[in-house]
Design a protein around this motif. Structure first.
Motif, PDB file in Angstrom:
ATOM      1  N   GLU A  51      75.952 -65.595   7.766  1.00  0.00           N
ATOM      2  CA  GLU A  51      74.999 -64.825   8.556  1.00  0.00           C
ATOM      3  C   GLU A  51      75.295 -63.348   8.370  1.00  0.00           C
ATOM      4  O   GLU A  51      76.456 -62.957   8.244  1.00  0.00           O
ATOM      5  N   ARG A  52      74.230 -62.541   8.383  1.00  0.00           N
ATOM      6  CA  ARG A  52      74.388 -61.097   8.235  1.00  0.00           C
ATOM      7  C   ARG A  52      73.160 -60.421   8.823  1.00  0.00           C
ATOM      8  O   ARG A  52      72.105 -61.032   8.930  1.00  0.00           O
ATOM      9  N   PRO A  53      73.289 -59.146   9.170  1.00  0.00           N
ATOM     10  CA  PRO A  53      72.096 -58.400   9.575  1.00  0.00           C
ATOM     11  C   PRO A  53      71.168 -58.222   8.368  1.00  0.00           C
ATOM     12  O   PRO A  53      71.639 -58.009   7.241  1.00  0.00           O
ATOM     13  N   VAL A  54      69.880 -58.323   8.609  1.00  0.00           N
ATOM     14  CA  VAL A  54      68.866 -58.016   7.599  1.00  0.00           C
ATOM     15  C   VAL A  54      67.807 -57.141   8.256  1.00  0.00           C
ATOM     16  O   VAL A  54      67.613 -57.194   9.470  1.00  0.00           O
ATOM     17  N   ILE A  55      67.112 -56.364   7.442  1.00  0.00           N
ATOM     18  CA  ILE A  55      66.068 -55.468   7.931  1.00  0.00           C
ATOM     19  C   ILE A  55      64.711 -56.036   7.536  1.00  0.00           C
ATOM     20  O   ILE A  55      64.461 -56.304   6.359  1.00  0.00           O
ATOM     21  N   VAL A  56      63.846 -56.225   8.518  1.00  0.00           N
ATOM     22  CA  VAL A  56      62.488 -56.710   8.271  1.00  0.00           C
ATOM     23  C   VAL A  56      61.673 -55.545   7.701  1.00  0.00           C
ATOM     24  O   VAL A  56      61.478 -54.537   8.373  1.00  0.00           O
ATOM     25  N   ILE A  57      61.208 -55.686   6.436  1.00  0.00           N
ATOM     26  CA  ILE A  57      60.414 -54.605   5.843  1.00  0.00           C
ATOM     27  C   ILE A  57      58.934 -54.947   5.789  1.00  0.00           C
ATOM     28  O   ILE A  57      58.104 -54.063   5.588  1.00  0.00           O
ATOM     29  N   ALA A  58      58.590 -56.223   5.947  1.00  0.00           N
ATOM     30  CA  ALA A  58      57.182 -56.635   5.979  1.00  0.00           C
ATOM     31  C   ALA A  58      57.072 -57.824   6.913  1.00  0.00           C
ATOM     32  O   ALA A  58      57.926 -58.714   6.906  1.00  0.00           O
ATOM     33  N   ALA A  59      56.009 -57.808   7.720  1.00  0.00           N
ATOM     34  CA  ALA A  59      55.809 -58.881   8.696  1.00  0.00           C
ATOM     35  C   ALA A  59      54.327 -58.975   9.020  1.00  0.00           C
ATOM     36  O   ALA A  59      53.696 -57.959   9.292  1.00  0.00           O
ATOM     37  N   ASP A  60      53.801 -60.190   8.971  1.00  0.00           N
ATOM     38  CA  ASP A  60      52.396 -60.363   9.331  1.00  0.00           C
ATOM     39  C   ASP A  60      52.214 -61.435  10.410  1.00  0.00           C
ATOM     40  O   ASP A  60      51.131 -61.952  10.595  1.00  0.00           O
ATOM     41  N   GLY A  61      53.291 -61.746  11.124  1.00  0.00           N
ATOM     42  CA  GLY A  61      53.225 -62.759  12.168  1.00  0.00           C
ATOM     43  C   GLY A  61      53.640 -64.132  11.673  1.00  0.00           C
ATOM     44  O   GLY A  61      54.040 -64.980  12.446  1.00  0.00           O
ATOM     45  N   LYS A  62      53.552 -64.372  10.376  1.00  0.00           N
ATOM     46  CA  LYS A  62      54.017 -65.626   9.798  1.00  0.00           C
ATOM     47  C   LYS A  62      54.990 -65.372   8.651  1.00  0.00           C
ATOM     48  O   LYS A  62      56.095 -65.873   8.648  1.00  0.00           O
ATOM     49  N   GLY A  63      54.582 -64.581   7.673  1.00  0.00           N
ATOM     50  CA  GLY A  63      55.432 -64.299   6.530  1.00  0.00           C
ATOM     51  C   GLY A  63      56.248 -63.036   6.727  1.00  0.00           C
ATOM     52  O   GLY A  63      55.756 -62.051   7.278  1.00  0.00           O
ATOM     53  N   TYR A  64      57.507 -63.084   6.278  1.00  0.00           N
ATOM     54  CA  TYR A  64      58.441 -61.969   6.462  1.00  0.00           C
ATOM     55  C   TYR A  64      59.188 -61.685   5.172  1.00  0.00           C
ATOM     56  O   TYR A  64      59.497 -62.597   4.411  1.00  0.00           O
TER      57      TYR A  64
END
Length: 152
Positions: A51-64
């Motif tokens: 496990e590690r921190p990740v940064i969400v750079i794209a999100a549309d409510g379903k796909g990330y």
């Protein structure tokens, strides 16, 4: 997503508490995730090592799409950007002064996915990336035409 027959034991399932923690993250949020590096996938792995921190750079409510945060140099330094200490603190990182974001590759997945994990406090969220640093890492990732490992 994995079929129910391949579901992980409860101790390894995605963070799901029936609270606001179940709400999908937004762009710029830092979440706890089992990231699969492209080199690990090329070596035959189908699950990340930790496990590690990740940064969400794209999100549309379903796909990330997420970028990995590292402190141990799993990736060539030319493929990372140092996270300034004050930005790392704002992001809620465990090691804010010695963290880097990998900008040469990403993972993509459907919400909620098996790889999003609750932290010890029961939440999968760490914090938010500052707007200026978010723009910098997304611009760098896009300029490199980074590879995305599909984790659906």
């Amino acid at each position: 997503m994995k079929p129910a027959s391949q579901a992980k034991p409860k101790s390894q399932q995605a963070a799901s508490t029936g609270s606001s923690n179940d709400l999908p993250p937004r762009r710029g949020e830092v979440i706890n995730y089992v990231y699969l590096f492209a080199a690990e996938q090329a070596g035959g792995r189908d699950e990340g090592v930790k496990e590690r921190p990740v940064i969400v750079i794209a999100a549309d409510g379903k796909g990330y799409i997420v970028l990995a945060v590292t402190t141990k140099g799993e990736i060539n330094p030319s493929n990372t950007i140092k996270i300034p200490g004050d930005v790392g603190k704002a992001m809620g990182l465990p090691y804010p002064e010695s963290s880097f974001v990998v900008v040469s590759e990403a993972n993509s997945f459907d919400w909620m996915g098996f790889d999003v994990r609750a932290r010890a406090n029961g939440d999968y969220r760490f914090g938010m990336v500052t707007p200026g640093f978010f723009t910098k890492i997304v611009t760098e990732f896009l300029s490199r035409s980074g590879r995305s490992v599909n984790r659906c």
